[in-house]
Design an enzyme around this catalytic site. Structure first.
Site, short mmCIF file in Angstrom:
data_model
loop_
_atom_site.label_atom_id
_atom_site.label_comp_id
_atom_site.label_asym_id
_atom_site.label_seq_id
_atom_site.Cartn_x
_atom_site.Cartn_y
_atom_site.Cartn_z
CE1 TYR A 186 97.01 -7.40 59.92
CE2 TYR A 186 97.65 -9.69 59.52
CZ TYR A 186 96.81 -8.77 60.12
OH TYR A 186 95.76 -9.19 60.90
CG ASP A 195 98.56 -12.86 52.88
OD1 ASP A 195 97.60 -12.54 52.15
OD2 ASP A 195 98.51 -12.84 54.12
CB ILE A 245 94.03 -12.43 51.84
CG1 ILE A 245 94.69 -11.20 52.46
CG2 ILE A 245 94.65 -13.70 52.40
CD1 ILE A 245 94.47 -11.09 53.96
CE LYS A 250 91.60 -8.67 55.64
NZ LYS A 250 91.16 -7.89 56.82
#
Length: 483
Positions: free
Chosen positions: A155, A240, A242, A279
């Site tokens: 990302y 991460d 999410i 998200k």
């Protein structure tokens, strides 16, 4: 006499952090957002505008959220039914956060992970979105100049979140299309050794599971290899997670929490999870970021740091009520998964009809589109050339792989959950038309080249061949393309 420009004088009055380019906005990823902002698509008001397909936002279940809000007016202190709690919520703000909020978040994280793990509400730390959560962890774990390893593609926002204000470096763990971008122990070791050779101190490894931009989940063996690797090097692991509740097909999502619970001898002090409601629930505007650390010292330090990015108590109060409604949460998770799977299937099948393949994926709000065959040559310059055509002529904001530090040119991230069905169909039509037009143009160019080489006398002039691209003969107007 030294003349200093007005712009330089202004910069000298500011800090180096404020004036450097560490935010990372100078990339095609953010340029695509600006192209959309300058010419946003609208079905009736601007039907020829740019369609936003570069924003990983989940808008497919807002109707369920709105229904819950209407049916639970007491959850908000800004309604007549909830106003009696206004004073207590408005005046209270603590580093720890509302107890009911931390408990509700911990329980939601458990449900998303199939109740296979438990989370201690005491370890729930708040931040202003996942952006703030990552930066907070970077401040806790590393000094300026230290580095985190990150598997590619990753990302683009990580360059901003972990680097800009902390001075921390991100070093790529190169993964490529030869094995569908899987993270391997060999790649991890090579990246670590390369950093050692350059005298760069590695403080941790950052992974994104499910992956943004790939839309894939890490399997248990890969997660075990990763945990074993960071333990062997005595470095931190930042996970991460999410997109944990966006999985819509097998294989299921496996959290690093499950791995560390079953691995004997694992040093839990090295394990940290970043989570968010942006998200999974589609609440990026609420700025709810979460850090869950197994390290007591990190928990204590991060709680103090969280004062720079606390979630408002009004938001905590509302979400505590919503997340505690287990019937609603179970319904939402199931329905969101089904809708994401349906939308993903419609989009990828539509692309497959014109020969566009995508990396097999089962999670996230996007897929990884393979346009390598449309490149003029296998380079990142050719990728950006193709991307500019897609942005400026096809009017689609898809994100090029180079902005995700991808090692193979020709891949693009496409977000599919931030639009309604009609906008999706419009986007599909544009992509199909573009691919078919480019394919015909390539065939015409090849035919011209062949004729030029052989010096054949042909009755069909090049002018008439070019007429195929005139408005009246354009393949965009072909009945086949329209179908």
């Amino acid at each position: 006499m030294v003349v200093i420009s007005s712009n330089n004088q202004k910069q000298q009055l500011l800090s180096k952090i404020a004036t450097n380019d560490g935010h990372g906005e100078n990339s095609a990823y953010f340029d695509g957002w600006r192209a959309y902002a300058n010419d946003p698509f609208h079905q009736t008001e601007n039907p020829n505008g740019v369609i936003q397909m570069g924003l990983a936002e989940n808008q497919l279940c807002f109707d369920l959220i709105q229904e819950w809000v209407v049916n639970n007016p007491k959850a908000s202190i800004c309604t007549a039914d909830g106003a009696e709690d206004f004073k207590d919520v408005a005046i209270f703000q603590d580093y720890h956060g509302l107890p009911e909020f931390r408990q509700a978040v911990a329980r939601f994280m458990e449900k998303v992970r199939g109740d296979r793990v438990t989370y201690d509400p005491i370890r729930i730390l708040m931040s202003g979105g996942a952006t703030g959560a990552h930066e907070m962890l970077a401040f806790c774990l590393a000094d300026p100049g230290d580095a985190f390893l990150v598997p590619t593609p990753y990302y683009p926002g990580f360059d901003r979140d972990l680097r800009w204000r902390t001075g921390v470096q991100l070093l790529p763990v190169v993964c490529d299309s030869s094995n569908d971008f899987k993270v391997t122990r060999k790649a991890l070791e090579e990246a670590y050794e390369k950093a050692q050779d350059s005298n760069i101190k590695i403080k941790g490894l950052l992974i994104n599971n499910p992956s943004n931009p790939l839309g894939t989940v890490l399997d248990k063996d890969t997660l075990r290899d990763i945990v074993t690797f960071i333990n062997s090097k005595n470095i931190h692991l930042v996970c991460d997670e999410i997109y944990a509740a966006t999985v819509f097909d097998q294989p299921k999502f496996i959290s690093v929490s499950e791995i560390v619970e079953e691995m004997i001898g694992c040093n839990k002090d090295l394990i940290h999870i970043v989570y968010s409601l942006s998200k999974d629930l589609g609440f990026p505007g609420f700025r709810v970021g979460i850090v869950y650390s197994y390290n007591d010292t990190v928990v204590n330090i991060a709680r103090k740091m969280s004062s720079f990015g606390l979630v408002s108590t009004q938001t905590q109060h509302l979400l505590a009520s919503m997340l505690s409604d287990e019937f609603f949460i179970e319904k939402f998770i199931a329905e969101s998964s089904e809708r994401l799977g349906t939308r993903h299937g419609m989009f990828t099948k539509g692309l497959a009809q014109v020969g566009i393949s995508t990396l097999k994926s089962n999670a996230g709000l996007f897929f990884w589109m393979d346009l390598r065959r449309l490149l003029n040559e296998p380079t990142f310059d050719a990728e950006l050339e193709l991307w500019r055509i897609i942005i400026n002529e096809v009017k689609l904001n898809v994100s090029p792989g180079c902005s995700f530090h991808c090692s193979d040119p020709g891949w693009f991230r496409v977000c599919f959950a931030n639009m309604d069905d009609e906008t999706m169909r419009t986007a599909l039509r544009r992509i199909r038309n573009f691919v078919l037009t480019k394919g015909l143009n390539n065939k015409v160019a090849a035919f011209k080249k062949q004729c030029s080489r052989s010096k054949l006398q042909i009755s069909l002039s090049f002018r008439r061949l070019d007429d195929f691209n005139s408005p009246s003969h354009s393949p965009m107007n072909s009945p086949v393309v329209r179908t």
